[in-house]
Design an enzyme around this catalytic site. Sequence first.
Site, PDB file in Angstrom:
ATOM      1  N   ASP A  61       7.191  -3.767   6.765  1.00 47.10           N
ATOM      2  CA  ASP A  61       7.165  -2.748   5.718  1.00 47.10           C
ATOM      3  C   ASP A  61       8.273  -1.720   5.946  1.00 47.10           C
ATOM      4  OD1 ASP A  61       6.464  -0.989   3.710  1.00 47.10           O
ATOM      5  OD2 ASP A  61       4.501  -0.469   4.545  1.00 47.10           O
ATOM      6  N   GLY A  77       4.715  -7.536   4.683  1.00 47.79           N
ATOM      7  CA  GLY A  77       5.255  -6.261   4.248  1.00 47.79           C
ATOM      8  C   GLY A  77       4.204  -5.231   3.906  1.00 47.79           C
ATOM      9  N   HIS A  78       4.473  -4.454   2.834  1.00 51.23           N
ATOM     10  CA  HIS A  78       3.688  -3.271   2.498  1.00 51.23           C
ATOM     11  C   HIS A  78       2.262  -3.611   2.080  1.00 51.23           C
ATOM     12  CE1 HIS A  78       3.315   0.928   1.377  1.00 51.23           C
ATOM     13  NE2 HIS A  78       2.972   0.628   0.137  1.00 51.23           N
ATOM     14  N   PHE A  79       2.120  -4.529   1.130  1.00 46.06           N
ATOM     15  CA  PHE A  79       0.797  -4.895   0.620  1.00 46.06           C
ATOM     16  C   PHE A  79       0.297  -6.145   1.351  1.00 46.06           C
ATOM     17  CE2 PHE A  79       2.062  -2.272  -3.096  1.00 46.06           C
ATOM     18  CZ  PHE A  79       0.969  -1.417  -3.103  1.00 46.06           C
TER      19      PHE A  79
END
Length: 330
Positions: free
Chosen positions: A278, A304-306
Amino acid sequence: MTSSSNCRRAAFALAAALLASVAAPPPVHAGTVACASEQTTIPVVHYRTVKVDGVDIFYREAGPADAPTVLLLHGFPTSSHMFRNLIPALADRFHVIAPDYPGFGESAAPDHKTFAYTFGHYADIVDGLLTQLGVKDYAIYLMDYGAPVGYRLALKHPERVTALIVQNGNAYEEGLKAFWDPIKAYWADGSEAHRAAIGVLVAPETTKFQYTDGVADVTRIDPDNWGHDQPLLDRPGNKDIQLDLFLDYGTNVPLYPKFQAFFRERKPPTLIVWGKNDKIFPADGATPYLRDLPEAELHLLDTGHFALEDKLDEMAPLIRDFLCRKLGSK
């Protein structure tokens, strides 16, 4: 007794032993409880809206009302939609609540000139929702914006927090890297020029980036995510809501020492499941938790982020096992 009779008896004995070994349940290891096993029912999810301080607040709810409560707090730019797959994985054994903040998802989005879009206000709104629902204590899943909302809630009611599940949710200055530089400039002066400069954060390409960047196999990412989020971001007036929140995010940073003191003093059981690729909340913000919560369980995932979008198959068993061990279940 004939040799053939002995053979038959031996065969029957062997068959019985094999059947017993197949039918016997696996050994239960110390520290685990029955709810860590596979689900036997498909939970029903309810979609509800109530007024909190005069504002319509939408929330998803599932699971037995008398089971331990798990509060799921979403990040930007999405809503409780991000938990649509996790909720059924928990709700056979836990009472799960996932609200949308004002300006997000299906909750109301009052004009930013008449409604304070701040993280302190969001914590008050979530607190009001839980009060209406009669929830006395809860584990909190904190992701992105959900971290400052949840930690502010924890400062209000530290005795109510039974556990923390942290997924790309920051509480340390080490976690605010280069991505945050234009936003920090906005914090410094609140100027229209700096406000305009970060308008790209609500653009379609940025929304898609947050779901796909750092993901090894993007075929695991449902494009309905940005198809869901972007039309909500594009609603008239919503850009100003989001830019107000980016400015107010700066008020969370001075609270980091108080968040960290809460960790040290209350020592809530903590699971950290963090997408290490992320760029928004990098792994630099994950490892510092261990300074204040040395017993925390840390898992850095290759995503990553989600992270829930492509690593649910890894995360759901970790979360379920953690909650079972730390909270028990109905």
